[in-house]
Design a protein around this motif. Structure first.
Motif, PDB file in Angstrom:
ATOM      1  N   THR A  11       0.803  -1.091  -0.095  1.00  0.00           N
ATOM      2  CA  THR A  11       0.040   0.191   0.033  1.00  0.00           C
ATOM      3  C   THR A  11       0.904   1.286   0.167  1.00  0.00           C
ATOM      4  O   THR A  11       0.540   2.299  -0.437  1.00  0.00           O
ATOM      5  N   GLY A  15       0.034   3.843  -2.943  1.00  0.00           N
ATOM      6  CA  GLY A  15      -0.786   5.035  -2.530  1.00  0.00           C
ATOM      7  C   GLY A  15       0.218   6.212  -2.910  1.00  0.00           C
ATOM      8  O   GLY A  15      -0.435   7.030  -3.502  1.00  0.00           O
ATOM      9  N   GLN A  44      -6.134  10.237  -0.099  1.00  0.00           N
ATOM     10  CA  GLN A  44      -4.981   9.255  -0.151  1.00  0.00           C
ATOM     11  C   GLN A  44      -4.145   9.183   0.759  1.00  0.00           C
ATOM     12  O   GLN A  44      -3.501   8.522   1.539  1.00  0.00           O
ATOM     13  N   ALA A  47      -5.113   8.068   4.247  1.00  0.00           N
ATOM     14  CA  ALA A  47      -5.127   6.827   4.005  1.00  0.00           C
ATOM     15  C   ALA A  47      -3.843   6.170   3.973  1.00  0.00           C
ATOM     16  O   ALA A  47      -3.567   5.383   4.786  1.00  0.00           O
ATOM     17  N   ASP A  48      -2.709   6.703   3.159  1.00  0.00           N
ATOM     18  CA  ASP A  48      -1.226   6.118   3.402  1.00  0.00           C
ATOM     19  C   ASP A  48      -0.813   6.139   4.651  1.00  0.00           C
ATOM     20  O   ASP A  48      -0.129   5.399   5.245  1.00  0.00           O
ATOM     21  N   ILE A  51      -2.550   3.562   7.403  1.00  0.00           N
ATOM     22  CA  ILE A  51      -1.989   2.288   7.472  1.00  0.00           C
ATOM     23  C   ILE A  51      -0.360   2.266   7.801  1.00  0.00           C
ATOM     24  O   ILE A  51       0.093   1.198   8.247  1.00  0.00           O
ATOM     25  N   ARG A 175      -5.798  -2.386   6.039  1.00  0.00           N
ATOM     26  CA  ARG A 175      -5.754  -2.685   4.665  1.00  0.00           C
ATOM     27  C   ARG A 175      -7.008  -2.275   4.159  1.00  0.00           C
ATOM     28  O   ARG A 175      -6.913  -1.690   2.948  1.00  0.00           O
ATOM     29  N   TRP A 178      -7.786   1.353   3.743  1.00  0.00           N
ATOM     30  CA  TRP A 178      -7.089   1.911   2.733  1.00  0.00           C
ATOM     31  C   TRP A 178      -7.489   1.492   1.132  1.00  0.00           C
ATOM     32  O   TRP A 178      -7.569   2.600   0.392  1.00  0.00           O
ATOM     33  N   TYR A 182      -8.681   4.038  -1.694  1.00  0.00           N
ATOM     34  CA  TYR A 182      -7.967   3.848  -3.019  1.00  0.00           C
ATOM     35  C   TYR A 182      -8.967   3.606  -4.023  1.00  0.00           C
ATOM     36  O   TYR A 182      -8.963   4.242  -5.291  1.00  0.00           O
TER      37      TYR A 182
END
Length: 253
Positions: A11, A15, A44, A47-48, A51, A175, A178, A182
């Protein structure tokens, strides 16, 4: 949809690539939607980071022996020891005692649990017959070292399986969160590209689409109801019949 084989550590790659490519490829393509692209890049990034935080909190594994190297070394010791026993004059000890009736080359290919037990048995037998085997001390040292390393690798593999079970739920949840962002960004970008008639740019932004899919059910096709880009205008068709012949105006000879 995203490739379902994107693992938690991948990821970070996908990402970051998507954020960079959305900025490089999409900004200015349709100025009215630049704000949407900025929003997608921001989501994004969040989210990156989320995680990455979960992965950073996971216990770091202790340094481990390389299992492939250990297995190859153990197999090499077995085959070389068998050849050495065959070379001893008069066969002072029956080789079958060490290999339990199996061919050494076959025994060397056994899975790690049986291989570990086999090398331990060989060392124990050599200890019992050390007075009959010239060079026994050197071979005992090699066999004991191989047996110890095999045991470590076997314990490492068991511990890894336990860690995956214990750490799996938190990482799996992160995950999935994420992937939700995505895939949502992928839908936004797909819509923008449909507006500008450039759907072929999607794999240049979401790199999982540029790879060969490795599982059934993965498709880059537009979702049902999503209009495809307009087709390029066809070239005018060539005439299919020859033009009518003109009357011959030359005088008869």
């Amino acid at each position: 949809m995203a490739d379902p084989y994107i693992d938690p550590f991948e990821t970070k790659i996908y990402g970051k690539f998507a954020r960079e490519q959305m900025a490089a490829v999409l900004m200015g393509k349709l100025p009215a939607l630049d704000g949407m692209i900025e929003f997608a890049i921001g989501k994004q990034l969040m989210a990156d980071q989320a995680i990455a935080g979960v992965l950073d909190r996971q216990p770091k594994p202790a340094p481990e022996l390389d299992s492939n190297t250990v297995l190859e070394e153990a197999r090499d010791v077995i085959v070389r020891f068998a050849s050495y026993l065959d070379s001893l004059k008069g066969r002072p000890v029956d080789p079958r005692l060490f290999f339990r009736g199996e061919a050494p080359s076959v025994l060397a290919r056994r899975r790690i649990t049986k291989l570990t037990a086999a090398v331990g048995h060989m060392a124990d037998e050599l200890e019992r017959h050390r007075e009959k085997v010239r060079g026994a001390e050197m071979w005992l040292a090699e066999l004991r070292e191989a047996h110890e390393k095999l045991g470590i690798v076997e314990r490492q593999q068991r511990a890894t399986r336990v860690e995956r079970l214990e750490l799996g739920p938190e990482v799996s949840t992160a995950r999935e969160a994420w992937l939700a962002v995505y895939n949502a960004n992928k839908s936004l970008v797909r819509g923008l590209l449909a507006h500008v008639g450039k759907p072929e740019l999607l794999p240049l932004i979401f790199d999982d689409l540029a790879e060969v899919h490795r599982a059934s059910g993965v498709s880059d096709a537009l979702p049902p109801g999503q209009p495809a880009a307009p087709a390029a205008p066809a070239a005018p068709a060539a005439p299919t019949t020859a033009p009518a012949a003109q009357p011959d105006s030359a005088p008869d000879a």
